[in-house]
Design a protein around this motif. Structure first.
Motif, PDB file in Angstrom:
ATOM      1  N   ASP A  35       0.816  -1.216   0.000  1.00 11.50           N
ATOM      2  CA  ASP A  35       0.000   0.000   0.000  1.00 11.50           C
ATOM      3  C   ASP A  35       0.850   1.266   0.000  1.00 11.50           C
ATOM      4  O   ASP A  35       0.454   2.277  -0.575  1.00 11.50           O
ATOM      5  N   HIS A  36       2.004   1.197   0.666  1.00  9.61           N
ATOM      6  CA  HIS A  36       2.828   2.406   0.785  1.00  9.61           C
ATOM      7  C   HIS A  36       4.295   2.024   0.893  1.00  9.61           C
ATOM      8  O   HIS A  36       4.649   1.050   1.559  1.00  9.61           O
ATOM      9  N   PHE A  62       0.851   5.340   9.895  1.00 11.84           N
ATOM     10  CA  PHE A  62       0.259   4.640   8.756  1.00 11.84           C
ATOM     11  C   PHE A  62      -0.555   3.442   9.228  1.00 11.84           C
ATOM     12  O   PHE A  62      -1.656   3.192   8.732  1.00 11.84           O
ATOM     13  N   THR A 109      -3.310   1.534   6.975  1.00  8.32           N
ATOM     14  CA  THR A 109      -2.407   0.923   6.001  1.00  8.32           C
ATOM     15  C   THR A 109      -2.072  -0.493   6.458  1.00  8.32           C
ATOM     16  O   THR A 109      -1.627  -0.697   7.583  1.00  8.32           O
ATOM     17  N   MET A 142       2.985  -2.411   4.196  1.00  5.89           N
ATOM     18  CA  MET A 142       3.957  -1.335   4.052  1.00  5.89           C
ATOM     19  C   MET A 142       5.323  -1.883   3.672  1.00  5.89           C
ATOM     20  O   MET A 142       5.756  -2.919   4.181  1.00  5.89           O
TER      21      MET A 142
END
Length: 338
Positions: A181-182, A270, A275, A278
């Motif tokens: 996601d990030h 996050f 989130t 990661m």
């Protein structure tokens, strides 16, 4: 005759508290790491920090120590050996703190007849507490013990196309078969005052969110700008969409303001905001070490999972990747052929 000295940060000789204390004393008493007058620095380091931190740091080192020794030292040795196979000039290895020392590395080159040395600080970005302290000590040693030698320094390579390409490839390879996601680019932190002290214009760096984007001679020595530029160029190379990546800084010490946002708070934030997957890359380091293996790979991961995250991918440093080895060797050959 020409030769190369690769220089990395360093590591304790073992995970014993006495060795960790010795290493931390050398590291933290460096005036470019804790940049206050000597008496105050000695009080902070020897009167406060070294009373408790060596034991805690020793435990952290034990969590990441390899059978062959310190990961940073082992990986640096592997890099040196692989690069040496590809170049014709002698290549030695040294650490700014601990062993093998800078002096021993220069002695090794002198024994091989080297008089022209290419100093290669293994830091992509320039900072007072990394590149500058290496160059200052090297020059001090040259004047005292190696007057016959001359030094050339490899400049910061944070935005060199070869480095950006190799770093991008390492990220792509780790994430190509994973959902994420990030992507967080986490750099080693430094005090904000270091940024302003390194500003050769004495006026450009304001750490206000805009100065790093405005062209200036100050950027040649601005760690903050160089970190954000590394992120920007890798994101561009990989075609990352805005909002899917960000930059943070880790490993702060004391109460003075350090570069923000802080990695630990960013990771936790996050996770708390939902989130689930990661990924994190640490481009201020070329070799995995305590800061990447323990602080990120263990502490940050545990925090992310505890706060609701589900997957936390730590992308290894470049270490002794073949493409990185070839890039370093080519840079050395280009210098040697001049």
């Amino acid at each position: 005759m020409k030769g190369v000295l690769l220089v990395n940060l360093g590591s304790p000789d073992s995970t014993e508290v006495k060795d960790v204390k010795k290493y931390l004393d050398e590291f933290l008493m460096d005036e470019r790491v804790i940049d206050v007058p000597w008496l105050l620095r000695a009080f902070i380091v020897r009167g406060i920090i070294l009373r408790t931190r060596p034991k805690n740091s020793a435990e952290a080192y034990k969590r990441i120590w390899w059978e062959e020794g310190s990961p940073l030292i082992v990986l640096s040795e592997r890099l040196q050996e692989k690069v040496q196979e590809l170049v014709s000039v002698p290549v030695a290895l040294a650490m700014r703190y601990g062993n093998p020392s800078l002096e021993s590395g220069l002695k090794e080159l002198r024994q091989k007849g080297v008089t022209e040395v290419l100093l290669v600080p293994l830091y992509p970005q320039f900072a007072m507490a990394t590149t500058e302290t290496i160059l200052v000590l090297a020059e001090k040693l040259r004047k005292k013990h190696f007057p016959e030698m001359s030094f050339t320094t490899m400049p910061a390579f944070y935005n060199h196309p070869d480095y950006v390409r190799v770093l991008s490839a390492s990220v792509q390879e780790e994430l190509q078969n994973r959902e994420w996601d990030h992507l967080l680019f986490s750099y080693h932190g430094v005090p904000e005052r270091h940024i302003k002290k390194s500003d050769i214009t004495k006026s450009h760096c304001k750490i206000d969110g805009s100065c790093c984007n405005n062209p200036s001679p100050a950027h040649r020595f601005c760690y903050r700008h160089q970190c954000y530029e590394t992120t920007k160029q890798v994101a561009s190379y990989l075609g990352l969409k805005e909002g899917t990546y960000s930059t943070s800084f880790q490993s702060r010490l004391g109460k003075d303001p350090w570069l923000q946002p802080y990695t630990d708070q960013t990771v936790a934030g996050f996770a708390e905001k939902g989130t689930k997957k990661m990924a994190i890359v640490t481009p201020a380091f070329v070799s995995d070490c305590l800061e990447t293996l323990e602080e990120i790979g263990m502490e940050a991961k545990e925090d992310f999972l505890e706060k609701g995250g589900e997957e936390f991918y730590v992308i290894p440093c470049l270490n002794d990747r073949e493409d990185w080895v070839k890039v370093l060797a080519r840079w050395m050959d280009e210098w040697a052929d001049q």
